[in-house]
Enzyme design. Sequence first.
Site, PDB file in Angstrom:
ATOM      1  N   ASN A   1      11.552   6.543   7.836  1.00  0.00           N
ATOM      2  CA  ASN A   1      10.802   6.254   6.616  1.00  0.00           C
ATOM      3  C   ASN A   1       9.528   5.527   7.030  1.00  0.00           C
ATOM      4  OD1 ASN A   1      11.199   3.812   3.932  1.00  0.00           O
ATOM      5  ND2 ASN A   1       9.851   5.576   4.037  1.00  0.00           N
ATOM      6  N   GLY A   2       8.388   6.079   6.654  1.00  0.00           N
ATOM      7  CA  GLY A   2       7.108   5.461   7.014  1.00  0.00           C
ATOM      8  C   GLY A   2       6.158   6.509   7.544  1.00  0.00           C
TER       9      GLY A   2
ATOM     10  N   CYS B   1       1.127  -6.339   2.843  1.00  0.00           N
ATOM     11  CA  CYS B   1       0.219  -5.194   2.805  1.00  0.00           C
ATOM     12  C   CYS B   1      -0.202  -4.963   1.359  1.00  0.00           C
ATOM     13  CB  CYS B   1       0.827  -3.907   3.368  1.00  0.00           C
ATOM     14  SG  CYS B   1      -0.410  -2.569   3.328  1.00  0.00           S
TER      15      CYS B   1
ATOM     16  N   CYS C   1      -3.834  -0.675  -0.494  1.00  0.00           N
ATOM     17  CA  CYS C   1      -4.286   0.264  -1.528  1.00  0.00           C
ATOM     18  C   CYS C   1      -5.034  -0.448  -2.653  1.00  0.00           C
ATOM     19  CB  CYS C   1      -3.131   1.112  -2.048  1.00  0.00           C
ATOM     20  SG  CYS C   1      -1.678   0.189  -2.449  1.00  0.00           S
TER      21      CYS C   1
ATOM     22  N   TYR D   1       6.151  -0.431  -7.712  1.00  0.00           N
ATOM     23  CA  TYR D   1       6.582   0.868  -8.249  1.00  0.00           C
ATOM     24  C   TYR D   1       7.737   1.545  -7.521  1.00  0.00           C
ATOM     25  CZ  TYR D   1       6.470   5.910  -9.055  1.00  0.00           C
ATOM     26  OH  TYR D   1       6.819   7.194  -9.281  1.00  0.00           O
TER      27      TYR D   1
ATOM     28  N   CYS E   1      -3.068   5.097   1.057  1.00  0.00           N
ATOM     29  CA  CYS E   1      -2.053   4.510   1.939  1.00  0.00           C
ATOM     30  C   CYS E   1      -1.937   5.361   3.203  1.00  0.00           C
ATOM     31  CB  CYS E   1      -0.713   4.478   1.222  1.00  0.00           C
ATOM     32  SG  CYS E   1       0.595   3.809   2.259  1.00  0.00           S
TER      33      CYS E   1
ATOM     34  N   CYS F   1       5.078  -3.956   2.292  1.00  0.00           N
ATOM     35  CA  CYS F   1       4.321  -3.196   1.283  1.00  0.00           C
ATOM     36  C   CYS F   1       4.589  -3.734  -0.111  1.00  0.00           C
ATOM     37  CB  CYS F   1       4.763  -1.727   1.357  1.00  0.00           C
ATOM     38  SG  CYS F   1       4.298  -0.745  -0.079  1.00  0.00           S
TER      39      CYS F   1
ATOM     40  N   GLY G   1      12.691  10.201  -2.276  1.00  0.00           N
ATOM     41  CA  GLY G   1      12.250  11.485  -1.733  1.00  0.00           C
ATOM     42  C   GLY G   1      13.083  12.614  -2.306  1.00  0.00           C
TER      43      GLY G   1
HETATM   44 FE1  SF4 Z   1       2.146  -0.188   0.325  1.00  0.00          FE
HETATM   45 FE2  SF4 Z   1      -0.320   0.215  -0.536  1.00  0.00          FE
HETATM   46 FE3  SF4 Z   1       0.144  -0.916   1.846  1.00  0.00          FE
HETATM   47 FE4  SF4 Z   1       0.673   1.678   1.454  1.00  0.00          FE
HETATM   48  S1  SF4 Z   1      -1.348   0.699   1.395  1.00  0.00           S
HETATM   49  S2  SF4 Z   1       1.952   0.184   2.501  1.00  0.00           S
HETATM   50  S3  SF4 Z   1       1.375   1.651  -0.684  1.00  0.00           S
HETATM   51  S4  SF4 Z   1       0.626  -1.767  -0.181  1.00  0.00           S
END
Ligand code: SF4
Length: 466
Positions: free
Chosen positions: A111-112, A441, A444, A250, A390, A244, A37
């Site tokens: 964070n989140g 997760c 995306c 990335y 996301c 995530c 950030g």
């Molecule tokens: Fe991560 Fe994508 Fe899930 Fe967001 S949607 S938490 S960027 S995997």
Amino acid sequence: MEPRDGFRDECGVFGIADCEDAANIAYLGLYALQHRGQESAGIATLSEGRIVVEREMGYVADVFDEARLSRLPGRTAIGHVRYSTAGGSHLANAQPIVFATGRGPLALAHNGNLVNAREIRAKLEASGALFTTTSDSEVILHLVARSKAPDLPTALAEALLEVRGAYSILVLARDGIFAARDPNGIRPLSLGTREGSPVVASETCAFDLIGAKFERDVEPGEIVRLSREGLSARRFAIANSTPCIFEHVYFARPDSKVFGRSVAATREAFGARLAREHPADADVVVPVPDSGMYAALGYARESRIPFALGMVRNHYVGRTFIEPKHSIRHFGVKVKLNPVREVVEGKRIVLVDDSIVRGTTSRKIIRMLREAGVGEVHMRVSSPPTVASCHYGIDTPTRQELIGASQSVEEIRRFIDADSLGYLSADGMLEAFGRPMQATCTACFTGRYPVEVPEEELEKEGAISR
Ligand code: SF4
């Protein structure tokens, strides 16, 4: 100005308890987390029962100097670097947020992103609560302040059971720092020790800089207290871990260990798997620096095609860079990246990047490479097409702007003007990550959200239509 192409980092948190010069150590910790950030930075310390805070818009190194750090006395500190994913980008929303409550002063670093913050806020406002920020994080402090629970950890646990979404939070209070992670553990949060003082950070690269030893992650659904007595933990919810995967694709620094895995090693594994799924007849493997670096190494090793640094990134481009009036072709990309003609000229290259979001950056990079005399460009992407936004704390373009949401791979190939294009499959990515779909997760890439997102939020992004 052109719309931004790419996902953007979210926030980073750091805390240290019972340590000499706590603010100085927090400053270093935030320095290591700067990639998470860049809009604002802040540190709050506990001194003689009071909380002192210094926050400002800008980079950690610009916000804090010796004079400012000297205004932060005390042996316990939390810090925050922010990119605004919810609420606007202005100083009032910079964190840590400080609150005077019946339980003493509290400071929060988050964070989140909370998916039901809007709903909770509306209810709290209807019952007279006054909010000082537009950030989603503030609802947590309101819920804690209003709780009738006998002690702070119980009040915090109650508050966290009301909010939904992604949160790795630090709460600074008179009896230490309380670190907590949502039951899905979507964002990372690690614990360590430095010369006997407990520390907590979004990523372990912060521990390396301050000479701390990694101990373990805060577990999903767990609250850990960091104090003079060390660490003490309690569980507030049953864990349903879905970390995530994009942290490994990335966001996180490659020198960090996130969710128990080396980020660099995961990226190399993505690259190796990509080489097996999408081989190419080529002379060199070239990463898009810096994000494609480790995946390209993995691709090169697996394919036995030589790795070459065919592009250079300018690391000194600041946020305030002003585009000159006289238009220069592909200026926005050129100022950051430049091909090394001697490496790419006349070569068939495998160009490796971590993702294609809108496609405009890849298109410009390939055009630049062609102008530098490249023979063929075989684009390889170390994640699947991004098809959804996301809602858990990463700033993403809307679904309509994601090229993978509406175009086929062949259409994308034509748009970016590559000779061939191959994406890592979702199964391949998960296999290389070592976790199944239901324990990760991947929303995306797949549109499957592990924590239910309210319909009005999805509709805003065009993820569902009526
Ligand atoms: Fe991560 Fe994508 Fe899930 Fe967001 S949607 S938490 S960027 S995997």
